[in-house]
Design an enzyme around this catalytic site. Structure first.
Site, PDB file in Angstrom:
ATOM      1  N   ASP A 146     -16.633   0.640   0.316  1.00  0.00           N
ATOM      2  CA  ASP A 146     -15.411  -0.087  -0.190  1.00  0.00           C
ATOM      3  C   ASP A 146     -14.486  -0.299   0.758  1.00  0.00           C
ATOM      4  OD1 ASP A 146     -15.552   3.014  -0.224  1.00  0.00           O
ATOM      5  OD2 ASP A 146     -13.368   2.778  -0.569  1.00  0.00           O
TER       6      ASP A 146
ATOM      7  N   LYS B  93       0.881  -1.456   0.013  1.00  0.00           N
ATOM      8  CA  LYS B  93      -0.057  -0.002  -0.056  1.00  0.00           C
ATOM      9  C   LYS B  93       0.999   1.179   0.012  1.00  0.00           C
ATOM     10  CE  LYS B  93      -3.845   2.006   2.645  1.00  0.00           C
ATOM     11  NZ  LYS B  93      -4.668   1.681   3.894  1.00  0.00           N
TER      12      LYS B  93
ATOM     13  N   ARG C 176     -14.179  -6.581  -1.265  1.00  0.00           N
ATOM     14  CA  ARG C 176     -14.968  -5.587  -0.580  1.00  0.00           C
ATOM     15  C   ARG C 176     -16.596  -5.763  -0.936  1.00  0.00           C
ATOM     16  NH1 ARG C 176     -10.919  -1.680   0.062  1.00  0.00           N
ATOM     17  NH2 ARG C 176      -8.891  -2.551  -0.611  1.00  0.00           N
TER      18      ARG C 176
ATOM     19  N   ASP D 222      -8.593  -1.083   6.327  1.00  0.00           N
ATOM     20  CA  ASP D 222      -8.411   0.239   5.879  1.00  0.00           C
ATOM     21  C   ASP D 222      -8.498   1.146   6.943  1.00  0.00           C
ATOM     22  OD1 ASP D 222      -7.537   0.344   3.181  1.00  0.00           O
ATOM     23  OD2 ASP D 222      -9.381   1.393   2.621  1.00  0.00           O
TER      24      ASP D 222
HETATM   25  P1  AMP Z   1      -9.349   5.150   1.271  1.00  0.00           P
HETATM   26  O1  AMP Z   1     -10.092   6.619   1.717  1.00  0.00           O
HETATM   27  O2  AMP Z   1      -8.006   4.879   1.599  1.00  0.00           O
HETATM   28  O3  AMP Z   1     -10.305   4.004   1.425  1.00  0.00           O
HETATM   29  O4  AMP Z   1      -9.290   5.402  -0.314  1.00  0.00           O
HETATM   30  C1  AMP Z   1     -10.541   5.523  -1.203  1.00  0.00           C
HETATM   31  C2  AMP Z   1     -10.211   5.422  -2.477  1.00  0.00           C
HETATM   32  O5  AMP Z   1      -9.011   6.412  -3.210  1.00  0.00           O
HETATM   33  C3  AMP Z   1      -9.397   4.215  -3.077  1.00  0.00           C
HETATM   34  O6  AMP Z   1      -9.917   3.880  -4.249  1.00  0.00           O
HETATM   35  C4  AMP Z   1      -8.021   4.258  -3.052  1.00  0.00           C
HETATM   36  O7  AMP Z   1      -7.372   3.531  -3.824  1.00  0.00           O
HETATM   37  C5  AMP Z   1      -8.113   5.774  -3.497  1.00  0.00           C
HETATM   38  N1  AMP Z   1      -6.494   6.755  -3.236  1.00  0.00           N
HETATM   39  C6  AMP Z   1      -6.673   6.940  -1.820  1.00  0.00           C
HETATM   40  N2  AMP Z   1      -5.462   7.744  -1.590  1.00  0.00           N
HETATM   41  C7  AMP Z   1      -4.746   7.688  -2.917  1.00  0.00           C
HETATM   42  C8  AMP Z   1      -3.772   8.129  -3.575  1.00  0.00           C
HETATM   43  N3  AMP Z   1      -2.675   8.941  -2.604  1.00  0.00           N
HETATM   44  N4  AMP Z   1      -3.558   7.872  -4.766  1.00  0.00           N
HETATM   45  C9  AMP Z   1      -4.322   7.431  -5.536  1.00  0.00           C
HETATM   46  N5  AMP Z   1      -5.434   6.866  -5.144  1.00  0.00           N
HETATM   47  C10 AMP Z   1      -5.560   6.983  -3.933  1.00  0.00           C
HETATM   48 MG    MG Z   2     -10.341   2.124   1.226  1.00  0.00          MG
END
Ligand code: AMP
Ligand code: MG
Length: 491
Positions: A250, A111, A181, A260
Site C-alpha cells: 500500500d 494528510k 498504489r 509515504d
Molecule cells: P501508513 O502506515 O501511514 O502507510 O498507514 C497504513 C494504514 O493505516 C493506512 O490505511 C492509513 O490510512 C491508516 N492509518 C495510519 N494512521 C492512521 C490514523 N492516525 N488514523 C486512521 N488511519 C490511519
Molecule cells: Mg501508507
C-alpha cells in the site's frame, strides 16, 4: 482575494467502489507553518493567496475549496507480508487534481485531516513531528532528482493528538502524480472485481503511461512499465543511501514515485543491513533488501493483473513471470551505472563492478560515511592531496589500497581532473536529511514552537549538490551521542 484551485478531477469520476466521499473534519485554530511557494506556482496556485487566513483554513482542512470533490481512496495491502483486504485512506482526503505547469495531472491531498470510513481504530490525525519529517525528506528527495510525492504545505491544527503523549496536531498537503498504489489493485483483486481492475488499469495507463495507449497488449505493457519505474526508483534510493522503512504494497506507488515517508531515513555509515524502523523487527525492509522487496510487491501487482492477461491461467502466469523477469537487469543496470558515475567513471570496462564492490566492502568494514565518502572522493579526483575521503575509513590504509586501483582506472579516460570532480559533485550530494538533524528540527518545532531550524534545513536541502560553505555543519555525520538508532512510524 479568494483561493482558487483549478481542479480537474478524474479519480472521483470512477465508480463508487473506488472511494468514499468524505470531507476533512474542521479543526480548531489552523495556522500555516510552511508553504512551498515554488510548488504552489508550479501547480497554478497563487502562493500569496494561500498564505492568507482563508488559505490556511483550506490547507488545515477547515474549509473545502470550491471545485474540490473530497474523497478517501480505497485500497488493500500487504503489511510486512500480511495481507489486509481493506486499508484505504484512514487519515487523508484527496481534495482533487490540478494540471500543473508541465501539463502533468497532480493530486492535492490533505494528510491528517480527520477520520474517514477507512480509519478503522485510528483518529484520522497526524502529529506535527511526522508531518515535518515528511515535508523535509520528500522535498530533499525531489532536490536529489528522485521521483517522489511532494509537500505543498504544513499547517498546525490548534488541536492535540494523543499518541504516547499529547502532541500538536498537523496536516500535510501532499502532492502526487497520483495516490494509486499496488494495494489499490489488490483491493479489487481480492473482491474478484475484474471490471474494476480493468477500469483502474485503463485509468493508470491514460494517466501515467500514455505512451502505452496504442500498445498491442496494453496490460502487459502496463506491468512492464511499473516494473521498469520501480526498478529505477529503488536503484536511485540505494545510490543516495535511502531506506524507505515501510515498503508495504500500500506504500508502493504505481506511478513510480516514492510515497509515504514514515520511519524512513538516510544512512550515515554504510551498512547494507541497516534498519531504522522500530516496527521492522525482522529487517524485512533493510537497505539492501529493498530491490528484492520491490520485486515482491510487483509480483503482487502482477497477480492482480492476471485476469486481464489471458483467460488461460497458465499462459497468464507465464507472461507475468516473463515481464517480472526484467526487474533484475533494469535494477542492476541503473544501480551499476549510478555507482560508476559516483566514482567518476565516464565509460564502462570489465572490472568496474568489482572495483566498486571492493570500495563498498571496505566502506562497510570501516564504517565509512556513505554520503561523505563519495562526496570527498570527488575532491580527491580533483586534487590527489585531498584526503577527506580517506579520513572516513577507520583504517585509512584500506582506502589507500583501493584508491591506487581507482587512479589507475580513471587514468584510462581522457577527462581532466577538474571535469571528473565536477561530474562527481553533480551526482554525489553534500547534503542529505541526516536523521539527527531531522530530529533536532522536529524537537525545536514541537517543544519550543521554533521553526527557524526547520526553515534553514529545508533551504540547505534544496541545493544538495552545492558546497554551501556557510552551512557546512549540516553535512557532518552525527556524533556518537547524536546518533539516531530508531525511527517511528508516527501514526
Ligand atoms: P501508513 O502506515 O501511514 O502507510 O498507514 C497504513 C494504514 O493505516 C493506512 O490505511 C492509513 O490510512 C491508516 N492509518 C495510519 N494512521 C492512521 C490514523 N492516525 N488514523 C486512521 N488511519 C490511519
Ligand atoms: Mg501508507
Amino acid at each position: 482575494m479568494t483561493v482558487h484551485f483549478p481542479f480537474q478531477n478524474s479519480y472521483s469520476a470512477l465508480p463508487d467502489s473506488f472511494f468514499a466521499r468524505v470531507a476533512p473534519t474542521p479543526v480548531a485554530a489552523p495556522r500555516l507553518i510552511k508553504l512551498n511557494r515554488p510548488l504552489a506556482v508550479q501547480l497554478g496556485l497563487d502562493p500569496d493567496v494561500l498564505e492568507t487566513p482563508e488559505g490556511a483554513e483550506i490547507l488545515a482542512g477547515k474549509t473545502v475549496p470550491a471545485g474540490a470533490d473530497p474523497i478517501a481512496m480505497a485500497y488493500a495491502g500487504h503489511q510486512f507480508g500480511q495481507f489486509v483486504p481493506q486499508l484505504g485512506d484512514g487519515r487523508a482526503v484527496l481534495l482533487g487534481e490540478v494540471i500543473d505547469k508541465d501539463g502533468i495531472r497532480r493530486d492535492i491531498q490533505l494528510k491528517g485531516s480527520g477520520p474517514t470510513p477507512f480509519s478503522r481504530r485510528g483518529d484520522g490525525r497526524a502529529a506535527l513531528g511526522p508531518v515535518l519529517r515528511e515535508y523535509i525528506v520528500s522535498e530533499a528527495m525531489f532536490a536529489l532528482g528522485i521521483p517522489t510525492t511532494r509537500s505543498l504545505a504544513a499547517a498546525v491544527t490548534g488541536e492535540h493528538v494523543i499518541r504516547e503523549t499529547a502532541l500538536p496536531g498537523a496536516v500535510l498537503t501532499r502532492v502526487a502524480s497520483s495516490h494509486i498504489r499496488v494495494g489499490t489493485f489488490q483491493f479489487f483483486a481480492v473482491r474478484r472485481d475484474t471490471d474494476a481492475i480493468r477500469r483502474l488499469a485503463d485509468h493508470v495507463i491514460a494517466r501515467h503511461y500514455p505512451e502505452l495507449l496504442g500498445a498491442e497488449r496494453p496490460y502487459h505493457a502496463l506491468l512492464g512499465g511499473v516494473v521498469a519505474r520501480q526498478a529505477d526508483l529503488v536503484a536511485r534510493w540505494l545510490l543516495v543511501g535511502f531506506i524507505h522503512g515501510v515498503m508495504n504494497t500500500d506504500n508502493s506507488s504505481i506511478s513510480g514515485e516514492t510515497i509515504d515517508y514514515g520511519p524512513c531515513a538516510f544512512m550515515d555509515a554504510y551498512n547494507p543491513s541497516q534498519v531504522f524502523s522500530s516496527i521492522d523487527e525482522m529487517g524485512r525492509y533493510a537497505y539492501a533488501n529493498q530491490p528484492r522487496i520491490a520485486l515482491w510487491n510487483l509480483t503482487r501487482l502482477a497477480e492482480c493483473l492476471l485476469p486481464l492477461f489471458s483467460e488461460d491461467q497458465e499462459k497468464a502466469v507465464a507472461k507475468a513471470q516473463d515481464i517480472l523477469g526484467a526487474f533484475s537487469d533494469t535494477f542492476s543496470d541503473g544501480y551499476q551505472a549510478g555507482l560508476r558515475k559516483k566514482i567518476g567513471l565516464f565509460t564502462e570496462r570489465d572490472g568496474d563492478n568489482a572495483l566498486i564492490q571492493d570500495l563498498l566492502d571496505a566502506m562497510a568494514k570501516n564504517q565509512a560515511d556513505f554520503t561523505l565518502t563519495f562526496r570527498k572522493l570527488g575532491d580527491a579526483a580533483g586534487d590527489p592531496a585531498a584526503d577527506d575521503a580517506r579520513a572516513q575509513f577507520m583504517d585509512p590504509a584500506a582506502f589507500d589500497e583501493w584508491a591506487r586501483r581507482w587512479h589507475e582506472r580513471t587514468a584510462l579516460e581522457p577527462q581532466t581532473a577538474a571535469e571528473r570532480q565536477a561530474a562527481m559533485h553533480a551526482v554525489n550530494p553534500m547534503f542529505i536529511p541526516r536523521n539527527h538533524r531531522v530530529e533536532a528540527v522536529i524537537q525545536a518545532a514541537v517543544n519550543d514552537d521554533d521553526y527557524t531550524p526547520f526553515e534553514e534545513f529545508v533551504k540547505v536541502l534544496a541545493k544538495p549538490f552545492e558546497g554551501q560553505p556557510d552551512y557546512a555543519a549540516y553535512a557532518d555525520p552525527p556524533l556518537p551521542e547524536q546518533r539516531v538508532l530508531q525511527t517511528f512510524c508516527g501514526t
